[in-house]
Design a protein around this motif. Structure first.
Motif, PDB file in Angstrom:
ATOM      1  N   CYS A  13       0.826  -1.199   0.000  1.00 32.39           N
ATOM      2  CA  CYS A  13       0.000   0.000   0.000  1.00 32.39           C
ATOM      3  C   CYS A  13       0.869   1.261   0.000  1.00 32.39           C
ATOM      4  O   CYS A  13       1.802   1.371   0.792  1.00 32.39           O
ATOM      5  N   CYS A  32      -0.030   3.128   3.644  1.00 31.15           N
ATOM      6  CA  CYS A  32       0.391   2.625   4.955  1.00 31.15           C
ATOM      7  C   CYS A  32       1.410   1.487   4.881  1.00 31.15           C
ATOM      8  O   CYS A  32       1.894   1.025   5.899  1.00 31.15           O
ATOM      9  N   CYS A  34      -5.820  -2.610   0.114  1.00 32.37           N
ATOM     10  CA  CYS A  34      -4.933  -2.772   1.254  1.00 32.37           C
ATOM     11  C   CYS A  34      -5.702  -3.484   2.370  1.00 32.37           C
ATOM     12  O   CYS A  34      -6.830  -3.106   2.691  1.00 32.37           O
ATOM     13  N   CYS A  40      -5.641  -0.529   5.569  1.00 31.66           N
ATOM     14  CA  CYS A  40      -6.388   0.732   5.519  1.00 31.66           C
ATOM     15  C   CYS A  40      -7.483   0.756   4.455  1.00 31.66           C
ATOM     16  O   CYS A  40      -8.154   1.757   4.292  1.00 31.66           O
TER      17      CYS A  40
HETATM   18 ZN   LIG Z   1      -2.905   0.735   3.438  1.00 29.05          ZN
END
Ligand SMILES: [Zn+2]
Ligand SMILES: [Zn+2]
Length: 152
Positions: A15, A18, A32, A35
């Motif tokens: 991702c 994050c 992801c 998140c």
């Molecule tokens: Zn993420």
């Protein structure tokens, strides 16, 4: 081997927000697991762009989303994407150079191409019969070909 070719079409692995693991969601989409951020591989990006920008050319797509024209042409050739009806086409038939929306040939040349293949098969078939080869196996092959021809 192709199973390990995870970087096909620049698949997002982690991702960008994050650093979490991107999970494959289908047709070029990844999410992801941490998140829920959605990201797309080249195929997904091109598909999204074409959906929103009907009539886009390969040059435009390359400029806007950074996917190379070569990759776009490859996707078209694999019939992974199709250019929308009424758009400025950027695919050319490999035989006559006419505009096409996917694949390699226009429908006219595709038919001609298959007819030529069939002619060639007929010629081979006649040759085999002349030589007396494979009389039994050819009965089956001819039946199958006839069936395919009727499907077209
Ligand atoms: Zn993420
Ligand atoms: Zn053609």
């Amino acid at each position: 081997m192709p199973v390990f070719d995870v970087n096909l079409y620049n698949r997002p692995v982690t991702c960008s927000k994050c650093g979490g693991i991107m999970i494959f969601k289908g047709v070029g989409e990844y999410q992801c697991e941490d998140c829920k951020n959605m990201e797309y591989d080249d195929y997904g990006k091109v598909r999204n762009y074409i959906e929103k920008n009907r009539g886009a050319t390969a040059a435009e797509i390359e400029h806007e989303i950074g996917v190379s024209q070569r990759a776009i042409r490859q996707m078209l050739r694999d019939s992974k994407i199709e250019i929308s009806e009424g758009s400025k086409s950027f695919m050319k038939c490999e035989i006559c150079g006419g505009d096409i929306r996917s694949g390699r040939f226009c429908s006219k040349c595709e038919t001609t191409y298959h007819r030529q293949l069939e002619e060639e098969q007929r010629r081979q078939h006649a040759l085999n019969i002349g030589k007396g080869f494979g009389k039994n196996t050819n009965v089956e092959a001819t039946g199958e070909k006839r069936f395919r021809r009727e499907e077209l």
